[in-house]
Design a protein around this motif. Structure first.
Motif, PDB file in Angstrom:
ATOM      1  N   ARG A  32      -2.581 -43.935 -51.769  1.00  0.00           N
ATOM      2  CA  ARG A  32      -1.783 -45.036 -51.227  1.00  0.00           C
ATOM      3  C   ARG A  32      -1.378 -44.747 -49.779  1.00  0.00           C
ATOM      4  O   ARG A  32      -1.405 -45.641 -48.925  1.00  0.00           O
ATOM      5  CB  ARG A  32      -0.566 -45.260 -52.118  1.00  0.00           C
ATOM      6  CG  ARG A  32       0.319 -46.426 -51.684  1.00  0.00           C
ATOM      7  CD  ARG A  32       1.322 -46.795 -52.754  1.00  0.00           C
ATOM      8  NE  ARG A  32       0.677 -47.499 -53.867  1.00  0.00           N
ATOM      9  CZ  ARG A  32       0.585 -47.001 -55.113  1.00  0.00           C
ATOM     10  NH1 ARG A  32       1.091 -45.817 -55.405  1.00  0.00           N
ATOM     11  NH2 ARG A  32      -0.025 -47.701 -56.055  1.00  0.00           N
ATOM     12  N   ALA A  33      -1.012 -43.501 -49.507  1.00  0.00           N
ATOM     13  CA  ALA A  33      -0.625 -43.124 -48.147  1.00  0.00           C
ATOM     14  C   ALA A  33      -1.786 -43.263 -47.178  1.00  0.00           C
ATOM     15  O   ALA A  33      -1.576 -43.502 -45.981  1.00  0.00           O
ATOM     16  CB  ALA A  33      -0.096 -41.694 -48.145  1.00  0.00           C
ATOM     17  N   GLU A  34      -3.021 -43.116 -47.688  1.00  0.00           N
ATOM     18  CA  GLU A  34      -4.208 -43.229 -46.839  1.00  0.00           C
ATOM     19  C   GLU A  34      -4.865 -44.605 -46.941  1.00  0.00           C
ATOM     20  O   GLU A  34      -5.996 -44.786 -46.479  1.00  0.00           O
ATOM     21  CB  GLU A  34      -5.214 -42.137 -47.210  1.00  0.00           C
ATOM     22  CG  GLU A  34      -4.691 -40.720 -46.981  1.00  0.00           C
ATOM     23  CD  GLU A  34      -5.771 -39.668 -47.126  1.00  0.00           C
ATOM     24  OE1 GLU A  34      -6.926 -39.950 -46.759  1.00  0.00           O
ATOM     25  OE2 GLU A  34      -5.456 -38.566 -47.618  1.00  0.00           O
ATOM     26  N   ALA A  35      -4.151 -45.564 -47.553  1.00  0.00           N
ATOM     27  CA  ALA A  35      -4.620 -46.955 -47.660  1.00  0.00           C
ATOM     28  C   ALA A  35      -5.951 -47.061 -48.400  1.00  0.00           C
ATOM     29  O   ALA A  35      -6.794 -47.910 -48.069  1.00  0.00           O
ATOM     30  CB  ALA A  35      -4.719 -47.605 -46.283  1.00  0.00           C
ATOM     31  N   VAL A  36      -6.161 -46.211 -49.393  1.00  0.00           N
ATOM     32  CA  VAL A  36      -7.377 -46.247 -50.210  1.00  0.00           C
ATOM     33  C   VAL A  36      -7.286 -47.419 -51.185  1.00  0.00           C
ATOM     34  O   VAL A  36      -6.271 -47.603 -51.862  1.00  0.00           O
ATOM     35  CB  VAL A  36      -7.552 -44.914 -50.967  1.00  0.00           C
ATOM     36  CG1 VAL A  36      -8.599 -45.034 -52.066  1.00  0.00           C
ATOM     37  CG2 VAL A  36      -7.937 -43.810 -49.988  1.00  0.00           C
ATOM     38  N   GLY A  37      -8.357 -48.189 -51.284  1.00  0.00           N
ATOM     39  CA  GLY A  37      -8.399 -49.313 -52.207  1.00  0.00           C
ATOM     40  C   GLY A  37      -9.093 -48.999 -53.517  1.00  0.00           C
ATOM     41  O   GLY A  37      -8.825 -49.638 -54.542  1.00  0.00           O
ATOM     42  N   LEU A  38     -10.031 -48.049 -53.493  1.00  0.00           N
ATOM     43  CA  LEU A  38     -10.734 -47.588 -54.698  1.00  0.00           C
ATOM     44  C   LEU A  38     -10.634 -46.076 -54.755  1.00  0.00           C
ATOM     45  O   LEU A  38     -11.070 -45.383 -53.828  1.00  0.00           O
ATOM     46  CB  LEU A  38     -12.205 -48.004 -54.678  1.00  0.00           C
ATOM     47  CG  LEU A  38     -13.097 -47.388 -55.770  1.00  0.00           C
ATOM     48  CD1 LEU A  38     -12.643 -47.829 -57.162  1.00  0.00           C
ATOM     49  CD2 LEU A  38     -14.564 -47.732 -55.551  1.00  0.00           C
TER      50      LEU A  38
END
Length: 273
Positions: A32-38
């Protein structure tokens, strides 16, 4: 599909379910901190993998039901992120090595491992099919471990419209002929080869996760990675624990790869019989 960030994880998971969920929570927070979507976690992330070197019915991984509290907790943690992880699924009297894809909305899709290496039938029943499914980040297909050795597995998912393949593994070094250096191990070379080949031959994006550390007599490889539709590695962890993150427009990259040579549409099935 817009630009998304894909994270593939190398990490160790053992028998302790509570410790496993805590580790999953930490990895989701990092994603989430790295804006990962998958986020693609390893096979057997909850409960650990069976020790194929010394399979013992008394020390098999714990079983988890799809509608049980463990996956409910992971779904709540996932929220807006699409998360893939592996469990030993309990379904009636059967037990499966199962990849589960979920988000805060619940389970989006599952895949029961079809291909079993020697010894695995003591712990799991084999699955029987490959099917892609729709998710908020695009159409996805999943493979578990040994499944990716067989080209037909990934090809079936690609023909079913999968744009991304999530390959969840608990892939060890060679059990019978371990090399002194992991980089020289036959299974290490094959793991990377299959990841790149399955992506390139189907012109899809592939996210490959794996366990690290040891389980009984087995030592896991790590080597998580994200591979583009041309077979190029976009991000990787090598043999260490970590998260390989790549940002890309999946639809645009697939269209670019298929612009001149479109492998799926140029097949000649009649010649293969």
């Amino acid at each position: 599909m817009a630009v998304i960030r894909i994270g593939a994880v190398s990490a160790h998971f053992g028998r302790n379910l509570e410790a496993g969920i805590e580790r999953v929570a930490g990895l989701i927070a990092q994603a989430r901190a790295e804006a990962v979507g998958l986020l693609v976690l390893p096979d057997a992330a909850l409960g650990g993998y069976v020790d194929l070197a010394r399979p013992d019915p008394e020390t098999l991984p714990p079983s988890i039901e799809l509608d049980g509290p463990e996956l409910g907790r992971v779904a709540a943690l996932a929220g807006e992120i699409v998360v893939c992880l592996g469990i030993r699924e309990a379904s009636g009297t059967q037990r499966y090595n199962t990849a589960v894809c979920l988000s805060g909305d619940g389970i989006l899709g599952t895949h029961r491992k079809v291909h079993q290496p020697a010894g695995e039938s003591l712990a799991y029943t084999a699955g029987e099919r490959f099917a892609a499914f729709d998710t908020p980040i695009g159409r996805l297909g999943m493979l578990v471990d040994y499944d990716k050795t067989f080209p037909e597995s990934a090809r079936t998912l690609a023909l079913d419209g999968a744009e991304i393949l999530a390959c969840l593994s608990a892939w060890p070094t060679s059990v019978t002929n371990r090399a002194p250096r992991m980089a020289d191990d036959r299974q290490s070379r094959l793991f990377d080869l299959y990841d790149c080949a399955r992506a390139a031959e189907n012109q899809v994006v592939l996210a490959s996760s794996n366990q690290t550390g040891t389980m009984g007599g087995m030592r896991f490889l790590g080597q998580a990675k994200v591979v583009g539709p041309g077979g190029d590695v976009l991000a990787r962890t090598w043999s260490k624990a970590g998260m390989a993150v790549a940002e890309l427009d999946v639809a645009a990259e697939i269209a670019r790869a298929r612009r001149v040579l479109a492998h799926l549409s140029e097949r000649r099935p009649g010649a293969y019989a």
